[in-house]
Design a protein around this motif. Structure first.
Motif, PDB file in Angstrom:
ATOM      1  N   SER A  33      -3.560  29.157  53.302  1.00  0.00           N
ATOM      2  CA  SER A  33      -3.116  30.508  53.641  1.00  0.00           C
ATOM      3  C   SER A  33      -4.273  31.477  53.480  1.00  0.00           C
ATOM      4  O   SER A  33      -5.090  31.353  52.570  1.00  0.00           O
ATOM      5  N   HIS A  73      -5.548  35.809  54.803  1.00  0.00           N
ATOM      6  CA  HIS A  73      -5.162  37.079  55.404  1.00  0.00           C
ATOM      7  C   HIS A  73      -5.083  36.886  56.922  1.00  0.00           C
ATOM      8  O   HIS A  73      -5.821  36.086  57.489  1.00  0.00           O
ATOM      9  N   GLU A  74      -4.200  37.620  57.558  1.00  0.00           N
ATOM     10  CA  GLU A  74      -3.983  37.436  58.998  1.00  0.00           C
ATOM     11  C   GLU A  74      -5.241  37.648  59.834  1.00  0.00           C
ATOM     12  O   GLU A  74      -5.332  37.130  60.939  1.00  0.00           O
ATOM     13  N   GLU A 127      -6.544  34.358  61.010  1.00  0.00           N
ATOM     14  CA  GLU A 127      -5.611  33.457  61.694  1.00  0.00           C
ATOM     15  C   GLU A 127      -6.338  32.578  62.711  1.00  0.00           C
ATOM     16  O   GLU A 127      -6.052  31.387  62.844  1.00  0.00           O
ATOM     17  N   ASN A 141       2.591  33.463  60.665  1.00  0.00           N
ATOM     18  CA  ASN A 141       2.090  34.759  60.228  1.00  0.00           C
ATOM     19  C   ASN A 141       3.253  35.502  59.583  1.00  0.00           C
ATOM     20  O   ASN A 141       4.251  35.776  60.241  1.00  0.00           O
ATOM     21  N   GLN A 189       4.721  38.570  56.605  1.00  0.00           N
ATOM     22  CA  GLN A 189       4.500  39.714  55.723  1.00  0.00           C
ATOM     23  C   GLN A 189       4.799  39.262  54.307  1.00  0.00           C
ATOM     24  O   GLN A 189       5.850  38.669  54.058  1.00  0.00           O
ATOM     25  N   ARG A 226      -0.521  41.062  55.916  1.00  0.00           N
ATOM     26  CA  ARG A 226       0.166  39.850  56.367  1.00  0.00           C
ATOM     27  C   ARG A 226      -0.700  38.635  56.073  1.00  0.00           C
ATOM     28  O   ARG A 226      -1.917  38.734  55.991  1.00  0.00           O
ATOM     29  N   LYS A 227      -0.065  37.478  55.913  1.00  0.00           N
ATOM     30  CA  LYS A 227      -0.751  36.224  55.642  1.00  0.00           C
ATOM     31  C   LYS A 227      -0.518  35.259  56.792  1.00  0.00           C
ATOM     32  O   LYS A 227       0.571  35.189  57.349  1.00  0.00           O
ATOM     33  N   ALA A 228      -1.539  34.494  57.104  1.00  0.00           N
ATOM     34  CA  ALA A 228      -1.434  33.413  58.079  1.00  0.00           C
ATOM     35  C   ALA A 228      -1.432  32.105  57.294  1.00  0.00           C
ATOM     36  O   ALA A 228      -2.182  31.953  56.326  1.00  0.00           O
TER      37      ALA A 228
END
Length: 159
Positions: free
Chosen positions: A49, A51-52, A55, A73, A75, A86-88
């Motif tokens: 994982s 941060h977006e 991605e 993706n 929140q 958001r996390k990817a």
């Protein structure tokens, strides 16, 4: 000099990324059996994982490993009051990919705590009664030395 030329991710790069951002874990799921009882299972999983904004890097990892998994993706929760980005996530749970790609990629190749986490994960797959029987094959292959005896897993290059 070409600035936009795509770089191929190496084994070592992907391992390094996993050492910092990856996790060998279990996804808990419940299913209703034919007799109506709710059964709980633990599915072995590997995830990375970030941060977006990264991605596209996770997509490159997925593609380099020839996985068919989706990159999610989400929140993040802000229960503590902090607003986070958001996390990817790249999450691999399917038996074939774990057996043929993830375990061979990392087997005897990690260092430090991630190596301990990986080995403990392999052991728990075999000993946890909530892990489905089909996934226990992963632990049996490890215990019988299959991954250690097959250097093709260590030599294979993803391009």
């Amino acid at each position: 000099m070409e600035r936009n030329k795509e770089k191929v991710l190496s084994y070592d790069y992907i391992r390094g990324l996993a050492e910092g951002e990856g996790s060998f874990t279990f996804s808990t799921t419940t299913r209703k059996s034919a007799d109506g009882k709710i059964k709980r299972f633990k599915i072995p999983a590997f995830s990375i994982s970030m941060h977006e904004r990264d991605e596209s890097l996770l997509l490159k990892v997925r593609d380099a490993l020839e996985l068919s998994n989706k990159v999610y993706n989400y929140q993040q929760s802000n229960k503590d009051g902090y607003k986070r980005g958001r996390k990817a996530f790249l999450i691999v749970r399917d038996l074939g990919s774990l057996k043929n790609v993830i375990i061979p990629l990392f087997y005897n190749e990690l260092v430090g705590h991630k190596r301990v986490q990986f080995n403990d994960w392999l052991e728990r797959i075999g000993s946890d009664p909530l892990v489905p029987e089909s996934y226990k094959l992963l632990s049996r292959l490890h215990e019988n030395g299959f991954y250690a005896k097959n250097p093709k897993f260590h030599d294979k290059q993803f391009t």
